[in-house]
Write a protein that holds these residues in place. Structure first.
Motif, mmCIF file in Angstrom:
data_model
loop_
_atom_site.group_PDB
_atom_site.id
_atom_site.type_symbol
_atom_site.label_atom_id
_atom_site.label_comp_id
_atom_site.label_asym_id
_atom_site.label_seq_id
_atom_site.Cartn_x
_atom_site.Cartn_y
_atom_site.Cartn_z
ATOM 1 N N ASP A 1 5.629 -16.110 -3.834
ATOM 2 C CA ASP A 1 5.998 -15.293 -2.675
ATOM 3 C C ASP A 1 5.259 -15.812 -1.438
ATOM 4 O OD1 ASP A 1 6.468 -13.289 -0.788
ATOM 5 O OD2 ASP A 1 6.372 -11.682 -2.267
ATOM 6 N N THR A 2 6.015 -16.300 -0.449
ATOM 7 C CA THR A 2 5.408 -16.810 0.787
ATOM 8 C C THR A 2 5.425 -15.778 1.907
ATOM 9 O OG1 THR A 2 7.525 -17.782 1.468
ATOM 10 C CG2 THR A 2 6.011 -19.203 0.236
ATOM 11 N N THR A 3 5.981 -14.607 1.646
ATOM 12 C CA THR A 3 6.003 -13.542 2.651
ATOM 13 C C THR A 3 4.839 -12.578 2.452
ATOM 14 O OG1 THR A 3 8.421 -13.697 2.823
ATOM 15 C CG2 THR A 3 7.388 -11.679 3.650
ATOM 16 N N VAL A 4 4.655 -12.125 1.223
ATOM 17 C CA VAL A 4 3.510 -11.289 0.864
ATOM 18 C C VAL A 4 2.793 -11.985 -0.288
ATOM 19 C CG1 VAL A 4 2.751 -9.037 0.033
ATOM 20 C CG2 VAL A 4 4.678 -9.183 1.608
ATOM 21 N N HIS A 5 1.592 -12.476 -0.037
ATOM 22 C CA HIS A 5 0.873 -13.279 -1.023
ATOM 23 C C HIS A 5 0.685 -12.505 -2.324
ATOM 24 C CE1 HIS A 5 -2.278 -15.754 -2.842
ATOM 25 N NE2 HIS A 5 -1.920 -16.713 -1.988
ATOM 26 N N ALA A 6 0.763 -13.237 -3.449
ATOM 27 C CA ALA A 6 0.653 -12.605 -4.762
ATOM 28 C C ALA A 6 -0.698 -11.940 -4.981
ATOM 29 C CB ALA A 6 0.902 -13.642 -5.854
ATOM 30 N N HIS A 7 -1.706 -12.322 -4.204
ATOM 31 C CA HIS A 7 -3.021 -11.675 -4.339
ATOM 32 C C HIS A 7 -2.923 -10.173 -4.070
ATOM 33 C CE1 HIS A 7 -7.251 -11.177 -4.600
ATOM 34 N NE2 HIS A 7 -7.476 -11.021 -3.319
ATOM 35 N N GLY B 1 4.612 -5.702 -2.813
ATOM 36 C CA GLY B 1 4.019 -4.894 -1.752
ATOM 37 C C GLY B 1 2.527 -5.099 -1.613
ATOM 38 N N LEU B 2 1.872 -4.167 -0.935
ATOM 39 C CA LEU B 2 0.442 -4.229 -0.665
ATOM 40 C C LEU B 2 -0.212 -2.909 -1.036
ATOM 41 C CD1 LEU B 2 2.120 -5.552 2.012
ATOM 42 C CD2 LEU B 2 -0.183 -6.396 2.474
ATOM 43 N N GLN B 3 -1.528 -2.950 -1.255
ATOM 44 C CA GLN B 3 -2.247 -1.746 -1.621
ATOM 45 C C GLN B 3 -2.356 -0.794 -0.435
ATOM 46 O OE1 GLN B 3 -6.546 -1.938 -2.286
ATOM 47 N NE2 GLN B 3 -6.582 -4.008 -1.429
ATOM 48 N N ALA B 4 -2.577 0.460 -0.742
ATOM 49 C CA ALA B 4 -2.688 1.488 0.285
ATOM 50 C C ALA B 4 -3.837 1.163 1.234
ATOM 51 C CB ALA B 4 -2.915 2.849 -0.362
ATOM 52 N N GLY B 5 -3.545 1.233 2.523
ATOM 53 C CA GLY B 5 -4.572 0.997 3.528
ATOM 54 C C GLY B 5 -4.958 -0.451 3.689
ATOM 55 N N ALA B 6 -4.058 -1.388 3.330
ATOM 56 C CA ALA B 6 -4.384 -2.815 3.415
ATOM 57 C C ALA B 6 -4.574 -3.288 4.847
ATOM 58 C CB ALA B 6 -3.287 -3.639 2.745
ATOM 59 N N ALA B 7 -4.004 -2.586 5.819
ATOM 60 C CA ALA B 7 -4.131 -2.974 7.232
ATOM 61 C C ALA B 7 -3.974 -1.739 8.092
ATOM 62 C CB ALA B 7 -3.078 -4.012 7.600
ATOM 63 N N HIS B 8 -4.475 -1.832 9.326
ATOM 64 C CA HIS B 8 -4.427 -0.696 10.245
ATOM 65 C C HIS B 8 -3.916 -1.087 11.624
ATOM 66 C CE1 HIS B 8 -6.590 1.360 7.099
ATOM 67 N NE2 HIS B 8 -7.465 0.376 7.105
ATOM 68 N N ASN B 9 -3.374 -2.291 11.741
ATOM 69 C CA ASN B 9 -2.748 -2.753 12.979
ATOM 70 C C ASN B 9 -1.912 -3.979 12.648
ATOM 71 O OD1 ASN B 9 -4.598 -5.037 12.946
ATOM 72 N ND2 ASN B 9 -6.146 -3.621 13.753
ATOM 73 N N VAL B 10 -1.206 -4.502 13.641
ATOM 74 C CA VAL B 10 -0.298 -5.626 13.407
ATOM 75 C C VAL B 10 -1.050 -6.872 12.961
ATOM 76 C CG1 VAL B 10 1.373 -7.155 14.498
ATOM 77 C CG2 VAL B 10 1.398 -4.720 15.027
ATOM 78 N N MET B 11 -2.144 -7.179 13.606
ATOM 79 C CA MET B 11 -2.896 -8.375 13.248
ATOM 80 C C MET B 11 -3.444 -8.268 11.826
ATOM 81 S SD MET B 11 -4.871 -9.188 16.846
ATOM 82 C CE MET B 11 -5.595 -10.704 16.216
ATOM 83 N N GLY B 12 -3.932 -7.094 11.456
ATOM 84 C CA GLY B 12 -4.407 -6.890 10.097
ATOM 85 C C GLY B 12 -3.287 -7.007 9.083
ATOM 86 N N ALA B 13 -2.084 -6.545 9.462
ATOM 87 C CA ALA B 13 -0.932 -6.646 8.572
ATOM 88 C C ALA B 13 -0.576 -8.103 8.315
ATOM 89 C CB ALA B 13 0.253 -5.908 9.183
ATOM 90 N N LEU B 14 -0.587 -8.925 9.361
ATOM 91 C CA LEU B 14 -0.301 -10.346 9.207
ATOM 92 C C LEU B 14 -1.300 -11.009 8.265
ATOM 93 C CD1 LEU B 14 0.553 -11.425 12.863
ATOM 94 C CD2 LEU B 14 2.067 -11.573 10.877
ATOM 95 N N SER B 15 -2.560 -10.690 8.466
ATOM 96 C CA SER B 15 -3.610 -11.278 7.641
ATOM 97 C C SER B 15 -3.455 -10.866 6.181
ATOM 98 C CB SER B 15 -4.986 -10.856 8.172
ATOM 99 O OG SER B 15 -6.027 -11.326 7.343
#
Length: 423
Positions: free
Chosen positions: A310-316, A262-276
């Motif tokens: 993981d090529t869907t959600v980067h391990a970073h 998964g991703l940390q809380a608040g990692a993105a706030h729109n679709v483009m940010g989610a992709l990044s």
């Protein structure tokens, strides 16, 4: 077309549309590209460790419906009984009981011990009615005996039965006499069944999906004896991102948090940010802090699993989850804590190697009997693993049966961290 090239082209086109004021067209272009990516991954043969793509940004309602597991695939999970508590119909009994079982509590609508039930849930503040969740009640549930409760949040294209089958959490929870709650994301809320972790309206306590999920949790606690010091939340992919949000926004409620891919809380706030964020990790400027009305408490202990392939959600993103927890602990208003990292190398029974990093409070006793009470975070880097639940059952989607036993390790971490131990 290579996904990275396609993403670069997409971002360029979307930027031009935004600059020209065509916001709806920009969003539609992103959604259509994501839908094509999902279809491509669905049609390509992939190893079990790679999984498919249970975390996606929203796609148009006209896209192909997500692939739900068949009844045959979920054969290891007891058939669910649907209960609508808004109707006066008496509840169903568990399937083919071999002996009389005591009621879990005295509430007339409490699900019986040994059951896995789909419950109709209505909530006054929910945008869509009704909602559903599945609840597993362990066979050993008895009246008046408080039980641990694990809130499990599925990934995109999954549903509660599929997620329960793939993770095997019900079987793991039975010896611990723990309840397991699986909220179901309706496709009216997200066409791919994703939790909307990237939308500002669904990122703060008291509103959106966090408030809905807590309301479901409180609904279960009103009908079953739950140990309020042992309430936990875990999730895969989009569910993992939402689990991190719940831990941040409700630190007084959750004793520990588990995030898989998964991703940390608040990692993105729109679709483009989610992709990044999914492709590269969250930008430091994107992450927000607690809502103004959230309690000023140290964050719950966290356990993280993430495949380094993981090529869907980067391990970073897995690294950022741990970094955010340690940073919050260091600056906690009730007294900052520094931590010590211990590194362990190992291999699962299926042959998957891993690196396990354990973070303990500096200066704490490290004897075998006291170590669990000083651990504030664990990070499991799964070498060569893709976007899938490690050690999961092949009957569920997005699982890697050869991986480490993430379910057992996560539950072990949870039970070692009752909330009172860190208050």
């Amino acid at each position: 077309m290579d996904w990275n090239l396609n993403l670069k082209r997409l971002m360029g086109e979307a930027t031009q549309l935004v600059r020209s004021g065509q916001l709806a067209d920009a969003t539609r272009a992103i959604q259509q590209t994501l839908g094509a990516a999902v279809a491509r991954h669905s049609n390509e043969p992939t190893p079990a460790s790679a999984g498919a793509t249970p975390l996606q940004a929203p796609s148009p309602a006209g896209d192909e419906a997500p692939r739900w597991r068949s009844a045959a695939a979920a054969q290891d999970v007891e058939d669910a009984v649907v209960i609508d508590r808004s109707a006066p119909t008496p509840q169903a009994e568990p399937k083919a009981p071999t002996a009389p079982r005591p009621a879990a509590n005295n509430h007339p609508l409490a699900e019986p011990p040994g059951s896995f039930t789909r419950v109709v849930f209505t909530h006054a503040d929910a945008r869509r009615h009704p909602h559903h969740y599945h609840l597993y009640v362990p066979p050993g549930a008895t009246a008046g005996t408080p039980m641990p409760l694990v809130l499990m949040l599925h990934g995109c294209t999954q549903n509660p039965v599929d997620f329960a089958t793939g993770t095997g959490m019900n079987d793991a929870a039975a010896p611990a006499n723990a309840l397991v709650l699986y909220p179901e994301q309706p496709h009216s809320a997200n066409p791919n069944g994703c939790w909307n972790w990237f939308r500002p309206g669904d990122q703060h306590r008291g509103s959106g999906e966090p408030a809905l999920l807590v309301a479901m949790l409180q609904d279960v606690m009103a009908r079953h004896p739950v140990d309020a010091q042992r309430v936990y939340v875990a999730g895969l992919s989009a569910g993992g991102a939402m689990a991190a949000l719940l831990g941040r926004e409700y630190p007084e409620l959750f004793a520990a948090v588990g995030v898989h891919s998964g991703l940390q809380a608040g990692a993105a706030h729109n679709v483009m940010g989610a992709l990044s964020a999914m492709k590269n990790g969250a930008k430091p400027s994107a992450v927000t802090h607690h809502a103004a009305d959230a309690p000023s408490l140290a964050p719950p202990p966290m356990i993280v699993f993430h495949g380094d392939a993981d090529t869907t959600v980067h391990a970073h993103n897995g690294e950022q989850l741990i970094e955010a927890t340690l940073s919050a602990l260091a600056t906690a208003p009730d007294g900052g804590q520094t931590t010590v990292e211990t590194v362990h190398q190992g291999q699962s029974r299926g042959g998957q190697s891993y690196t396990r990093k354990v973070y303990t409070v500096a200066g704490s006793a490290l004897s075998a009997s006291t170590l669990h009470s000083t651990v504030v975070a664990e990070q499991w880097v799964l070498h060569g693993a893709g976007h899938a639940w490690a050690g999961g059952h092949a009957g569920g989607s997005h699982t890697d049966p050869r991986g480490v036993a993430a379910t057992q390790e996560m539950l072990r971490f949870f039970l070692e961290h009752p909330r009172a131990a860190r208050d």
